[in-house]
Design a protein around this motif. Sequence first.
Motif, PDB file in Angstrom:
ATOM      1  N   GLU A   1     -10.994  -3.577  32.812  1.00  0.00           N
ATOM      2  CA  GLU A   1      -9.906  -4.288  33.496  1.00  0.00           C
ATOM      3  C   GLU A   1      -9.520  -5.550  32.730  1.00  0.00           C
ATOM      4  N   GLN A   2     -10.553  -6.275  32.244  1.00  0.00           N
ATOM      5  CA  GLN A   2     -10.296  -7.514  31.523  1.00  0.00           C
ATOM      6  C   GLN A   2      -9.543  -7.237  30.217  1.00  0.00           C
ATOM      7  N   THR A   3      -9.971  -6.205  29.495  1.00  0.00           N
ATOM      8  CA  THR A   3      -9.311  -5.860  28.232  1.00  0.00           C
ATOM      9  C   THR A   3      -7.848  -5.509  28.458  1.00  0.00           C
ATOM     10  N   ASN A   4      -7.574  -4.650  29.441  1.00  0.00           N
ATOM     11  CA  ASN A   4      -6.197  -4.234  29.695  1.00  0.00           C
ATOM     12  C   ASN A   4      -5.311  -5.409  30.100  1.00  0.00           C
ATOM     13  N   THR A   5      -5.844  -6.276  30.960  1.00  0.00           N
ATOM     14  CA  THR A   5      -5.055  -7.419  31.438  1.00  0.00           C
ATOM     15  C   THR A   5      -4.787  -8.416  30.315  1.00  0.00           C
ATOM     16  N   GLU A   6      -5.842  -8.805  29.606  1.00  0.00           N
ATOM     17  CA  GLU A   6      -5.703  -9.819  28.566  1.00  0.00           C
ATOM     18  C   GLU A   6      -4.839  -9.341  27.403  1.00  0.00           C
ATOM     19  N   MET A   7      -5.023  -8.078  27.012  1.00  0.00           N
ATOM     20  CA  MET A   7      -4.256  -7.572  25.865  1.00  0.00           C
ATOM     21  C   MET A   7      -2.782  -7.366  26.234  1.00  0.00           C
ATOM     22  N   THR A   8      -2.518  -6.980  27.486  1.00  0.00           N
ATOM     23  CA  THR A   8      -1.130  -6.847  27.915  1.00  0.00           C
ATOM     24  C   THR A   8      -0.416  -8.196  27.843  1.00  0.00           C
ATOM     25  N   GLU A   9      -1.118  -9.249  28.270  1.00  0.00           N
ATOM     26  CA  GLU A   9      -0.542 -10.598  28.197  1.00  0.00           C
ATOM     27  C   GLU A   9      -0.406 -11.069  26.751  1.00  0.00           C
ATOM     28  N   LYS A  10      -1.435 -10.817  25.951  1.00  0.00           N
ATOM     29  CA  LYS A  10      -1.455 -11.291  24.572  1.00  0.00           C
ATOM     30  C   LYS A  10      -0.299 -10.718  23.758  1.00  0.00           C
TER      31      LYS A  10
ATOM     32  N   MET B   1       5.438  -9.249  21.631  1.00  0.00           N
ATOM     33  CA  MET B   1       5.654  -8.121  20.727  1.00  0.00           C
ATOM     34  C   MET B   1       6.270  -6.948  21.471  1.00  0.00           C
ATOM     35  N   ALA B   2       5.709  -6.639  22.650  1.00  0.00           N
ATOM     36  CA  ALA B   2       6.210  -5.512  23.448  1.00  0.00           C
ATOM     37  C   ALA B   2       7.661  -5.722  23.842  1.00  0.00           C
ATOM     38  N   SER B   3       8.008  -6.972  24.175  1.00  0.00           N
ATOM     39  CA  SER B   3       9.385  -7.282  24.576  1.00  0.00           C
ATOM     40  C   SER B   3      10.366  -6.997  23.451  1.00  0.00           C
ATOM     41  N   LYS B   4      10.004  -7.387  22.237  1.00  0.00           N
ATOM     42  CA  LYS B   4      10.883  -7.164  21.089  1.00  0.00           C
ATOM     43  C   LYS B   4      10.993  -5.674  20.773  1.00  0.00           C
ATOM     44  N   LEU B   5       9.863  -4.968  20.794  1.00  0.00           N
ATOM     45  CA  LEU B   5       9.891  -3.531  20.525  1.00  0.00           C
ATOM     46  C   LEU B   5      10.743  -2.809  21.565  1.00  0.00           C
TER      47      LEU B   5
ATOM     48  N   ARG C   1      -0.837  -4.293  13.879  1.00  0.00           N
ATOM     49  CA  ARG C   1      -2.172  -3.727  13.627  1.00  0.00           C
ATOM     50  C   ARG C   1      -3.205  -4.263  14.619  1.00  0.00           C
ATOM     51  N   LYS C   2      -3.105  -5.549  14.940  1.00  0.00           N
ATOM     52  CA  LYS C   2      -4.029  -6.125  15.929  1.00  0.00           C
ATOM     53  C   LYS C   2      -3.818  -5.470  17.295  1.00  0.00           C
ATOM     54  N   ALA C   3      -2.555  -5.261  17.651  1.00  0.00           N
ATOM     55  CA  ALA C   3      -2.264  -4.612  18.930  1.00  0.00           C
ATOM     56  C   ALA C   3      -2.846  -3.200  18.950  1.00  0.00           C
TER      57      ALA C   3
END
Length: 918
Positions: free
Chosen positions: A681-690, A694-698, A786-788
Amino acid sequence: MTDQEQPLTPADTGVVTSGLGTKTPEERKLPDSLSNDMELCLEILRGVLAEYDESLLTMFDTVRQYAVDASAERFSGVLTDTHPERDDLEMAVKTIDAMNLHDAQLLARAFATYFHLANLCEENYRVSVLHEREAKVDDKQAIDPVNEMTKAYHQLIAEMGPAQAKELLGRLEFHPVFTAHPTEARRKAVEGKIRRIAELLSAHKYLGGSDKKENLRRLYNEIDALFRTSPTALKKPTPVEEADTILDIFDNTLFHTIPQVYRRFDDWVLGDEAGLVEPVCPAFFHPGSWIGSDRDGNPNVTAKVSRQVARKFSDHVLAALEEATRTVGRNMTMESETTPPSDELRALWNQQKEVSERLTSKASLISTQELHRAVLLVMADRLHYTIKRDHDLMYHTCDDFLADLRIVQRSLAEAGAKRAAYGPLQDLIWQTETFGFHMVEMEFRQHSVVHARALDDIREHGLHGERGPLQPMTHEVLDTFRALGAIQRRNGVKAARRYIISFTKSAKNVRDVYELNRLSFANPEDAPVIDVIPLFEQLEDLENSVNVLDEMIKIPEVQARLKQTGRKLEVMLGYSDSSKDAGPTTATLALHSAQERIAKWADENDIDLTLFHGRGGAVGRGGGPANRAVLAQPKDSVKCRFKLTEQGEVIFARYGNPVLAIRHVESVAAATLLQSAPSVEQTNTEMTEKFAPMASKLNEVSHETYLDLLNTPDFAPWFSTVTPLTEIGLLPIGSRPAKRGLGAKSLDDLRTIPWIFSWAQARINLAAWYGLGSACEAFGDLDTLRKAYQEWPLFSTFIDNIEMSLAKTDERIAKMYLALGDRDDLRDKVLNEMELTRKWVLKIVGDAWPLQHRHVLGQAIRIRSPYVDALSVTQVLALRSLRKKVDKEELSKSQQAGFIYLILCTVSGVAAGLQNTG
């Protein structure tokens, strides 16, 4: 290649804990066992072709060799090109183009036959690998490294403690819903032969002498019959016939393998106590079905059909339970002296005597001193009379039957016969809990517009046509609710209580369904219990979903159901239309965002939410490994319950083989459990925010690029010209039409499955990737991408699925299809975006070519590529000739039919070769 879950080894725990993909060393050679099986099948097929016609074998070998060499040219640096001085693809094109129609048809059938054989070779290989891994496991280990459920459960214990892990296990539900969407291009007669060949092939390597010769003779027989069997069915199946898909899977795998899933978990978690104490694994597998009940755009699914299909399912599972109960009963030979029956069991026996002296007399003759046996045999007889609908002798509910089973179990346990209590009898209890008296939970579905039109018709003409006749569709809508009620009365509420609304736009759509349910019955008490499920599938609907849900829970009928069910609510998300309308990148991000917002809304409103994922087999419809998809879901959107649609070739691939079915269910169940682990849960939440910027531009650029393509003038007719869209609509692979028939005359009207299927056949797979390349180019930051990919499960899964999809594309052949359309502007848009997407995806994953580091999968696709290429070339040449000659009126009807049959043969073969259709 089927988009199967990748096998997990102890070194792959990163997949289980994060949902991120793993890479293995680059593979350029198939494993020996798989290579040997494929060579054997090719040798037999060549022998069969030689027996049929030596000239056919010569054609097959000639085209195959050109295609193999052409593939080496394409994979330059990976494979060795034996003839660098010539254009082998051009040679293959010339050879096929020179064939007459009859020979081309036979050649297409030969290559299609090869793909069926290659698929089962790969399936046998996966099974053998799983067996090898199982054999190496030390049963004294705390965790079974092969059984992903035990790994997930132990991780939950480590992170949350035993009590909370057990609570989550108790909530576990996996709910696959089998649909009749026409994505299975393989006919049923072919499936039976494939199954028999698979059994012979798996035994072949262990045989010698005369046994091996006999095995080889039978392989020749079956492969000869497979080649001589038309790859396309003679007619489209009816919805009632489509139900046989579920019966086939139920008989061959589900009924017997699902208890094995539960048992395997118990064996490891309970250790030496397994089979001696009450099980810990709940019956978490709950299959559903749209077959015979999904009427959205399918006029062949009527109220009458729904009743027939429900009866078919019910009678079949009752017969299976009767046989299983009789088998357990016959083996329950414990005498009363060694295993004294409990007072509760004696009371049950006396009740059975009151119900029928004839049945109990018959049972007591068989087992006078074996009361447990006698009771079970009477129970089996009562199941027989349940099928016959004998009101006096039948079980009226599944709960009554289950209660009797538990009485027998408790009596055995109290008498000390614990192995008997928790052995085969427990398997029977699990089967009953899983399948009930209904086998699958039928889910009804209809378009919101149909409901609105029906209510308008009733308001204008009166419920009973007092002011003029009602439209036939209005009568059918009302009859549908009556059929739903009849199914509930016969098989129980669980058998059919869900009603899904396609294209839900507002809470009014939900109110319409409840109103129609009331209007369908003169007596309100006769109205069935229904749970109305909104389906949000278009981009604007996904974005507006929370507003609709806010209004929906104010509806009195919804409030009543929330109170009755402990505030349970189901919401369905459509991956198909969102992807077709907005493009794959935007759809993926919009669906993820919608799940986040709906999960948060549910938490705020104390709703026990189940999200239903309308995924397909192809990447363009949310396809790909289901376990990784689960692990990439937002926090609180799963909560130990995962529900999705399973259809077409995915059903056969995931549930056709017992060993692979067990592994698939364990894999998805493990991910469903693990998604609630704090670390995930922590990974999904933090990475979505991080990675949100990038996601917005894509999202912005990919959406713009995708819509630019679709909005190009005359795109729709061009699409139907450069793909076999029209011919796919002629395939007899489902009762469902390719269009919804609600009045649209463009891509809006086209169902997503033929949209994706058509692009896959053209070796372009546009629906899976278009727009991503331009988005990455505009974003430009490779390090962040690549980090994403390394850190964000959603993006990792998305990119891996696209890489697999790109591996099945072929620019050389794509150009041949695109040339059919005579539109250089559209051709260039597609090819440029394909090149751009390929460049960025390979940069992101660090591969020189698609699937460079995917163990076995990449090499298997390269091995298949020449054969798919030969069929694709045959198909595109046939399309070119057919359309050119039809335009000039040069073909008779019989000649047109010959070309169409050839194209359909290639469609079936390419689908088998690529292993995903829609």
